[in-house]
Design an enzyme around this catalytic site. Structure first.
Site, PDB file in Angstrom:
ATOM      1  N   LYS A   1       0.846  -1.196   0.000  1.00  0.00           N
ATOM      2  CA  LYS A   1       0.000   0.000   0.000  1.00  0.00           C
ATOM      3  C   LYS A   1       0.879   1.243   0.000  1.00  0.00           C
ATOM      4  CE  LYS A   1      -3.446   0.190   2.817  1.00  0.00           C
ATOM      5  NZ  LYS A   1      -4.156   0.188   4.118  1.00  0.00           N
TER       6      LYS A   1
HETATM    7  O1  I22 Z   1      -6.739   1.322   2.666  1.00  0.00           O
HETATM    8  C1  I22 Z   1      -6.993   0.262   3.182  1.00  0.00           C
HETATM    9  C2  I22 Z   1      -6.917  -0.961   2.405  1.00  0.00           C
HETATM   10  O2  I22 Z   1      -6.673  -0.671   1.112  1.00  0.00           O
HETATM   11  C3  I22 Z   1      -7.430   0.134   4.588  1.00  0.00           C
HETATM   12  O3  I22 Z   1      -6.574  -0.659   5.346  1.00  0.00           O
HETATM   13  C4  I22 Z   1      -7.653   1.485   5.215  1.00  0.00           C
HETATM   14  O4  I22 Z   1      -6.418   2.001   5.623  1.00  0.00           O
HETATM   15  C5  I22 Z   1      -8.631   1.375   6.363  1.00  0.00           C
HETATM   16  O5  I22 Z   1      -9.817   0.761   5.885  1.00  0.00           O
HETATM   17  C6  I22 Z   1      -9.004   2.687   6.940  1.00  0.00           C
HETATM   18  O6  I22 Z   1      -7.919   3.361   7.437  1.00  0.00           O
HETATM   19  C7  I22 Z   1      -9.989   2.510   8.056  1.00  0.00           C
HETATM   20  O7  I22 Z   1     -10.579   3.749   8.168  1.00  0.00           O
HETATM   21  P1  I22 Z   1     -11.412   4.193   9.434  1.00  0.00           P
HETATM   22  O8  I22 Z   1     -12.353   3.033   9.735  1.00  0.00           O
HETATM   23  O9  I22 Z   1     -10.403   4.423  10.505  1.00  0.00           O
HETATM   24  O10 I22 Z   1     -12.118   5.413   8.978  1.00  0.00           O
END
Ligand code: I22
Length: 216
Positions: free
Chosen positions: A83
């Protein structure tokens, strides 16, 4: 549709990872920071428990350092997805990693124009953050739909993975708009799985069965 668990909690991972419909585990620095192990150690532990893709988010700022960090992580994982947080350095690193055959995800994508640039850099996935967009009054679902449509119109093979998902309804909504993947907490995964009417129906069937068996 690919389904990922958004966690680095080893107990949670062990609890559900044997289920065949799960495609792997996604992480980010905030998720890893909740654990008490060094990041590489956690990634190795996750890898041992996951029969699928394991996603790691780069933490360096410059593209060269990002590529080096990615290559170190790739060594530890059977099916890595790297990522990269959206930005010029990440786009440069993304294209280097893609050319080396490494799967990538451009994360923190909040506009269709960013998604187009990520796709042009060869990203395997882009992550729109539905929950965080909705939190600030933006239309997360519309964004997913627009991105999917642009990728289709331009014949770009980059897949949209919905991130920051807050409920099972979000998963259904993004699936119906063409997102090819979703990553979610264990709580949301359980919401997808469970339904009170299923539980009620099971109790009823079991009671009726027992009455029937006792009568024979
Ligand atoms: O971007 C990805 C996967 O591609 C995730 O791991 C992503 O970082 C997470 O879903 C988010 O950070 C979670 O967001 P939140 O529930 O803290 O708003």
């Amino acid at each position: 549709m690919e389904i990922y668990l958004d966690t680095a909690n080893l107990e949670e991972i062990e609890h559900v990872m044997q289920l065949p419909m799960l495609d792997g585990v996604t992480t980010n620095p905030s998720i890893l920071s909740k654990q008490n192990l060094q990041p590489k150690a956690i990634m190795k532990e996750i890898n041992q428990r996951v029969d699928g893709k394991v996603w790691y988010q780069l933490t360096k700022d410059k593209s060269e350092e990002m590529v080096n960090e990615a290559l170190e992580i790739v060594e530890l994982l059977d099916h890595p997805v790297i990522k990269l947080p959206m930005g010029i350095e990440a786009l440069k690193a993304c294209s280097v990693l893609t050319k080396q055959g490494i799967e990538t995800n451009m994360t923190l994508v909040f506009s269709v124009s960013q998604a187009i640039l990520a796709a042009k850099a060869g990203a395997t996935y882009v992550s729109p953050y539905i929950g965080r967009m909705n939190d600030i009054g933006l239309e997360g679902l519309q964004f997913i739909e627009d991105t999917v449509n642009v990728f289709k119109a331009q014949e770009m093979s980059t897949k949209v993975i919905g991130a920051s998902i807050r409920s099972n309804h979000d998963v259904v909504a993004i699936a119906s708009r063409g997102a090819k993947a979703a990553t979610m907490s264990l709580k949301v995964f359980k919401q997808m799985l469970e339904h009170p009417m299923t539980d009620k129906g099971l109790v009823q069937f079991s009671e009726d069965w027992n009455v029937y068996q006792n009568r024979l």
